[in-house]
Design an enzyme around this catalytic site. Sequence first.
Site, PDB file in Angstrom:
ATOM      1  N   GLU A 125      29.774 -51.638  24.967  1.00 23.29           N
ATOM      2  CA  GLU A 125      29.939 -52.672  26.011  1.00 23.29           C
ATOM      3  C   GLU A 125      30.485 -53.978  25.434  1.00 23.29           C
ATOM      4  O   GLU A 125      30.365 -55.025  26.058  1.00 23.29           O
ATOM      5  CB  GLU A 125      28.614 -52.914  26.754  1.00 23.29           C
ATOM      6  CG  GLU A 125      28.081 -51.676  27.460  1.00 23.29           C
ATOM      7  CD  GLU A 125      29.021 -51.156  28.551  1.00 23.29           C
ATOM      8  OE1 GLU A 125      29.719 -51.960  29.176  1.00 23.29           O
ATOM      9  OE2 GLU A 125      29.064 -49.917  28.745  1.00 23.29           O
ATOM     10  N   ASP A 212      37.649 -47.646  28.958  1.00 26.18           N
ATOM     11  CA  ASP A 212      36.920 -46.421  29.241  1.00 26.18           C
ATOM     12  C   ASP A 212      37.879 -45.251  29.482  1.00 26.18           C
ATOM     13  O   ASP A 212      38.796 -45.347  30.305  1.00 26.18           O
ATOM     14  CB  ASP A 212      36.075 -46.604  30.506  1.00 26.18           C
ATOM     15  CG  ASP A 212      34.940 -47.602  30.287  1.00 26.18           C
ATOM     16  OD1 ASP A 212      34.721 -48.012  29.132  1.00 26.18           O
ATOM     17  OD2 ASP A 212      34.282 -47.959  31.277  1.00 26.18           O
TER      18      ASP A 212
END
Lengths: 655, 655
Positions: A125, A212
């Site tokens: 993250e 992602d």
Amino acid sequence: MSDPLVFLLAVHNHQPVGNFVSVFEQAFEDCYRPFLRELRTHPNVKFTAHYSGPLLEYMRDKEGECWESLKEMVSRGQVELLGGGFYEPILTVIPEEDRLGQLGMMSRFLEENFQARPRGIWLTERVWEPSLPRTLAQAGIEYTLLDEEHFHYAGIGDIHSYYVTEDQGYSLKLFPIDKKLRYLIPFHATADIETYLREIEEKNGLAILGDDGEKFGLWPGTKTWVYGEGWLVRFLDFLKEKKIRTCTYAEILDARPPAGRVYLPPASYEEMMEWVLEPRDAAVFKDLKAKNPPEARRYLRGGFFREFFLKYPESNLLNKRMVLVSRQVNRTADEEAKRELYKGQCNDATWHGVFGGIYFPHLREAAYEHLLKAERMTAIESGWRKMDYDQDGRDEEILRDSTFGLIVKPAFGGSLVEIDHYPSFRNLTDVLSRRKESYHSRQPQGTEQGKSIHELVKEFPAGSERLFRYDRRPRFCALDHFFSPETSVEKFERGDDEERGDFVDRPYDPEVQGTILRLRREGRVRIGGDSLPIRVYKEIEVRGRDLIVRYRIKNLADRPADLLFASEWNFYQIPEEIAIGPVETTLCGGRLRLEIFPTKKPGSFSLRTLSQSEEGYDIIHQGFCLLPAWHFTLSGEEEFVAHIRLSDRDAATSS
Amino acid sequence: MSDPLVFLLAVHNHQPVGNFVSVFEQAFEDCYRPFLRELRTHPNVKFTAHYSGPLLEYMRDKEGECWESLKEMVSRGQVELLGGGFYEPILTVIPEEDRLGQLGMMSRFLEENFQARPRGIWLTERVWEPSLPRTLAQAGIEYTLLDEEHFHYAGIGDIHSYYVTEDQGYSLKLFPIDKKLRYLIPFHATADIETYLREIEEKNGLAILGDDGEKFGLWPGTKTWVYGEGWLVRFLDFLKEKKIRTCTYAEILDARPPAGRVYLPPASYEEMMEWVLEPRDAAVFKDLKAKNPPEARRYLRGGFFREFFLKYPESNLLNKRMVLVSRQVNRTADEEAKRELYKGQCNDATWHGVFGGIYFPHLREAAYEHLLKAERMTAIESGWRKMDYDQDGRDEEILRDSTFGLIVKPAFGGSLVEIDHYPSFRNLTDVLSRRKESYHSRQPQGTEQGKSIHELVKEFPAGSERLFRYDRRPRFCALDHFFSPETSVEKFERGDDEERGDFVDRPYDPEVQGTILRLRREGRVRIGGDSLPIRVYKEIEVRGRDLIVRYRIKNLADRPADLLFASEWNFYQIPEEIAIGPVETTLCGGRLRLEIFPTKKPGSFSLRTLSQSEEGYDIIHQGFCLLPAWHFTLSGEEEFVAHIRLSDRDAATSS
């Protein structure tokens, strides 16, 4: 001197520990497998890829084609693999020993299976703190990718270069991820992408994308767009036709020096730093960003990841429980216990943004399951132990026995904050409170982010309005209420109950005597215009396979008291696991029996939350509230006696 | 429940390593001694005090009255002593081993001398990063004081309580220093102070003050105000008369639980976070703060301490040189070398705000002296070693011999960034560049801070305007210039020179052969409208007590080149130490001889900066620039040969 344009692509692929097998299957079917198939047929397109540990293990065991083709692409130099914490933890919030342990586990895994020790990591993250370089350097890591926001906060305008930072003289190279590229790829036509790439080329820069991998097929709508409608093939052909050079991050590291040294404050991507704020604060912050000129971008900063431990007390409890297990496990050399610990550190269950995260009970369940396994593999203690495990400045009382593990908060109503059931490795009290989220009051959501999951118009499901009521306190167990006689379970569920005592969240005096924790509070209960002194005396004990909470409630006044007393218990149970009867209540499909004495059928209701995920809004059953209540009158100095017993019936009798 | 008002006073007293003895003497005379005398006669006024290591050692050796009275006040419970890094380092920018070493050294010192192991520390310059709690907890520290700004950044409005934070499950209690109290005390009348204290009392809060002890007598004007005009006595009597309860921080820690858990981003006091910014950025930031509403206070954040390493490259060089020494020293168990290392970590020489800091050569000199001593105590290496010691992503060449230590930057003109002279423990090249400071363009300064040192109207000294010219590059040695023949030393001093070559800050190819570092660059020199290929070949060697830099400059063109070549050397020397002659130049009072061949008297000028300190503006002599220059014509393929030799004459011949 002019360097040719280089396009650096990094894809980060991850599924959390504890996610449903069906999700893994679909992710490979719709996304990971077709992506690798396309890239394999374009051997000149070099890229950098990260697969988190849960995916790597699954791929090795179940997805032979992907596994072999990844190996081939690595061995022919098309793919550089990134390391990271093996089970995708947020590095800044796990103990240093485990940071090094998880980074090392991943590096060894990649070396053993792909003969490629990683030089860079995907930082989970992109949660950055300035003390990370030393840890990463000591783990043999040379670089990572961060968001362009991180760099804006340091006043860096040029995001088409890479930089170097350091901590205590240990250096780390940092690549800024281009947010515009994140929004263009794969959602826009190659012509638009080319326009932007040529802009970067004119600046003599690097086109840096890290994002992602799930946006290539798994995010809503992307499967059709990326494969069905051929976006990916078109894009790969475009790179070839236009002779746009691709290379791995490691190659650039060797070919060019960094553009400069930087020091970055804690940050993550822009959205995360808003998600971590309380709704009212997030609104203020977004408003300030909208109203201020561009030069304010450097100085206007939202929250940072650790603040999730304030926003979601349940995240803090999980994190601190993990720390407790980590300290125990790290005193041993038990590699299997460490693996369980590391699984319990997977980030997804600890926060919430556009993905379900902490709202998903199966992710929290998996985290506790692995932590309890790790704990059980390394030690069984006995006896009560005092420590401030959750770091609120007040001591808890902790007991770890063979069947049950307990954590009691004397300072908060003498309540049971955790009941672990070791035979099933379940934290029975792992219940999420109902709390306000930004998106509860604005619909559809804003469009600050690009196409894809952030732009979908989501509709609230029917009945949502009943869920926009928020809990006044965490959903622990053995919370002691004195209600007005007019209070009903329905009112309590809605938060319309009238609390007449001052016990539920106030300090109890603890005292340990042998196996028994005695908790005592002399408080007051309002009755009509009167306020009577009442003593609640509560004993908590684990005896064999029984957990027993005994109450003695005494009227300290010289006049009678008409009392409606209830002990609130909140259990993480799916509806099929629980049976609530007039005489007997069972949990865990019959494995556990809850005895209430004096015998009462407890009031009960389902605990449900409304949260968002990438697909829309979810009403999620978080467990059950059980509310044994007794209405009685005590004359002066008289006592009321009750108990609640949770018994483990051995495996033979369980369903 | 209402707690009585408690006034918590912490005074932080510090003089940097290397400060003049006269400053120590005056500080005790005007400030530390009268302060302790007054407090000693008010035994009921409890307070918490921090004395940095340099002060404690000085007090023990020279100020018996203060030493004994401090002991007495500690033993009778009037004073709580705070720990900290012994030689007052910024904890976040020194290696972890040294953090623990310095904290432990202080705790042991206080325990041995005052029988009082500290529970809290004074955090140097309140430079906070979220990873500190683990370090401090491991050093046995329970709490520290931070500024209220730190808390505003976390959205905490109540600064009249204390909080708890944690890192990796290690907790630390934090007290927010009330900025308004910092401005009231000692500058305002007791009536004004009482008004504010009563406000805090109504909020049921703690009055928390922690501030520099020097404001009680040493800051300009405060001696007269605090003692001569009796402010301190009046204030102490006021506390007694009004029955305002004082206690130590540790007592509050035991008496009350924290108000909550917090996570604070990196920060320091408000002024520091502006000082660390470049002048143009600081102006933007201050403007944004002025224009935004109060709720923006949480989100508008300036720089953080590590960015001083970008603002002042000299601070980075000192910090990274320290890291180099630290790694070497920490491989040993040499306690005396560690003490020297720790002295070299004193913060004052590494930054600049309202105090002189990095602008004071005697503080930088002391830092290098102690670091070089520590280095010399633990090892002498030989041979060139390649490493990126300053963390710019490019390797330096490092040599440490018995007389000289050298650091060469091939990537930056093959220049000598550091010449250490071990017999005198001096970094001869420790020269500060002239650079723009915010206060150069605004006078008098703004009044953001309270009375005292921040509100004084300061006048620029005569001749200041000539110092508002800034260096284009750091002042290293053996910087290779090709000037226009019209260039003079005066023009070069003013920055009006015309650089015609592309050598001075560009990469040289390094190659080590035995004891010799060979540096080579094929570049170009503009002559009229022409641009000729020129090769500079530079050898750097230490042979015995000689440092020799040999040049071979070759015209690679097939036509003649008229060249004015100069090798720039910048030395940290006070005027009395240097003698510049037509044949011989000596440094360090004759100890070092600089030979220039072909023989030339070098051009020279004094390097001077204009900086601020608490008393006003200072023009500071930072050293000398020596500029040997040769004007010659090379026909095609012809070479020019020169050398510069720095020789250590043994102690017998030095003055």
